[in-house]
Design a protein around this motif. Structure first.
Motif, PDB file in Angstrom:
ATOM      1  N   ARG A 209      50.031  65.007  57.759  1.00  0.00           N
ATOM      2  CA  ARG A 209      50.483  65.052  59.150  1.00  0.00           C
ATOM      3  C   ARG A 209      51.794  64.267  59.248  1.00  0.00           C
ATOM      4  NH1 ARG A 209      45.085  64.707  62.914  1.00  0.00           N
ATOM      5  NH2 ARG A 209      46.705  65.027  64.503  1.00  0.00           N
ATOM      6  N   TYR A 219      45.111  66.373  57.157  1.00  0.00           N
ATOM      7  CA  TYR A 219      44.049  67.267  57.595  1.00  0.00           C
ATOM      8  C   TYR A 219      43.079  67.462  56.429  1.00  0.00           C
ATOM      9  CZ  TYR A 219      46.974  68.449  61.629  1.00  0.00           C
ATOM     10  OH  TYR A 219      47.734  68.394  62.776  1.00  0.00           O
ATOM     11  N   LEU A 237      48.659  74.894  63.258  1.00  0.00           N
ATOM     12  CA  LEU A 237      48.661  73.587  62.586  1.00  0.00           C
ATOM     13  C   LEU A 237      48.802  73.770  61.075  1.00  0.00           C
ATOM     14  CD1 LEU A 237      45.902  71.784  64.686  1.00  0.00           C
ATOM     15  CD2 LEU A 237      48.392  71.527  64.865  1.00  0.00           C
ATOM     16  N   SER A 244      41.213  65.513  60.921  1.00  0.00           N
ATOM     17  CA  SER A 244      41.382  64.494  59.884  1.00  0.00           C
ATOM     18  C   SER A 244      40.044  63.805  59.634  1.00  0.00           C
ATOM     19  CB  SER A 244      42.450  63.477  60.303  1.00  0.00           C
ATOM     20  OG  SER A 244      43.721  64.082  60.353  1.00  0.00           O
TER      21      SER A 244
END
Length: 408
Positions: A209, A219, A237, A244
């Protein structure tokens, strides 16, 4: 004085003379040494190993799996510090259930999880000098020659149809420490160094991220576009699952640290891996629970009533923080976060009336999902091997740096 734990790189430099391995009959847990002015402080590593050996013989410990490999690697670190030959004998007796006299091993290695216990084979090849463990480990090396990859070269988490093209942060630990250790131990370092570091970078390129408060975390998983699309994919995404999960990020952090332990100083990918650690460590510190020192099952959801602080990832983060400070990858101020994490994990371990350790609040093995409740509702177990192995790795690190409790 606290006896120093040998560095992980000792696997690659220790002598290969075969020791005499005595029977693995576990002894009672020794009484903890008294600390002046304080309640007795047990050596939690030896207490946990002794308890596990009392609860499980090598034959009943469980099958060939990454959780047992993780735990036994932790037990090996305790053996390195204490020199207790029963600990090594126990590891050998477990492995010998799967490796025959010629090095044959009945594993197809069709997923990365199945490769993690290859680290046990490397340990035994060095400690015993027996070629059969090298032969068994070489089967993993040979499997990786044709193991499927994403378009940019990342090894799939599994070859099963339902997981085609997927990278899970977990997988970084399942294979890459083995790869670099194998390469350096058996004269294949050009491959092992390059491939292990490359894989860490590829995984990070899809999972890391890069913006907002969660920058530096990862993630849980990525699914390469263009093939069968997993139900959990969130295209907006980056084709990840958008969550996470704490242990996945812990696996990744330990993998990056383990590869850096052995990657040569002049290797062209070394700086990039250190930079990943310098992104990960501040994120760990930022999301640490100030009340307990631990980390949340879903790291970025501390205010969610369904969330809970999880023990295995807290051990992994503590290890990574401590080693990153020790190696100078990050500022020494992060040592305080490691110490808080350590105390938070110690709050989850205790001795029963008959002298057995209990380590609580460990998440059960976990698949990938895009729904928070899936992670919140994972069973919370006691003495799960995810937690036991991570605890031993963390505790031996903290003892070695002087921040943990061990033999006086």
């Amino acid at each position: 004085m606290i006896t120093a734990v040998l560095l992980i790189s000792a696997l690659l430099t220790a002598a290969t003379t075969a020791p005499r391995l005595p029977a693995s009959e576990p002894a009672p847990i020794p009484a903890p040494a008294a600390v002046s002015g304080k309640a007795p402080a047990p050596d939690w590593s030896t207490a946990m190993v002794e308890a596990t050996m009392r609860r499980h013989s090598p034959g009943s410990l469980g099958g060939w799996s990454y959780t047992r490999g993780l735990y036994l690697y932790g037990q090996y670190l305790v053996y390195q510090r204490t020199g207790d030959p029963r600990y090594l004998r126990y590891i050998k007796d477990w492995a010998d259930r799967f490796v025959d006299s010629g090095g044959g091993i009945g594993q197809s290695f069709s997923n990365l999880d199945s490769m993690e216990s290859g680290n046990v084979l490397l340990i035994l090849a060095r400690e015993t000098g027996q070629a059969r463990y090298r032969v068994a480990a070489q089967k993993i090396r040979n499997r990786l020659k044709s193991y499927p990859r994403t378009s940019d070269g990342g090894w799939w988490h599994s070859t099963s149809d339902s997981r085609e093209g997927q990278l899970w942060a977990d997988g970084a630990f399942m294979v890459n420490p083995f790869v670099i250790r194998y390469g350096q131990q058996f004269g294949d370092a050009a491959w092992g160094d390059d491939e292990s570091a490359r894989q860490i970078e590829i995984y990070a390129s899809h999972l890391l991220r890069t913006s907002g408060d969660a920058a530096g975390l990862l993630y849980h998983a990525y699914d390469q576009p263009g093939g069968r699309t997993a139900s959990w994919v969130k295209p907006a995404l980056g084709h990840t699952n958008g969550i996470s999960w704490c242990r996945a990020i812990g696996w990744f952090g330990m993998a990056a640290i383990d590869v850096l332990e052995l990657l040569p100083p002049a290797h062209p990918r070394r700086a990039a891996l250190i930079e990943l650690i310098r992104k990960l460590v501040p994120a760990y510190a930022r999301w640490q629970d100030p009340a307990t020192g631990r980390w949340w099952q879903v790291v970025t959801e501390p205010g969610n009533s369904g969330n809970w602080t999880e023990t295995s990832c807290s051990s992994m983060y503590t290890f990574t923080l401590s080693r990153a400070v020790e190696r100078g990858y990050v500022d020494a101020s992060y040592r305080d976060a490691a110490r808080r994490g350590y105390q938070g994990v110690l709050a989850r371990i205790s001795l029963t009336s008959d002298g057995l350790t209990n380590l609580t609040t460990i998440s059960e093995g976990t698949n990938v999902d895009d729904v928070l409740s899936y992670y919140f509702n994972r069973p919370r177990t006691t003495n799960d091997f995810h937690g036991l192995g991570a605890f031993l790795i963390m505790n031996e690190q903290m003892i070695r740096t002087g921040d943990g409790q061990g033999e006086s």
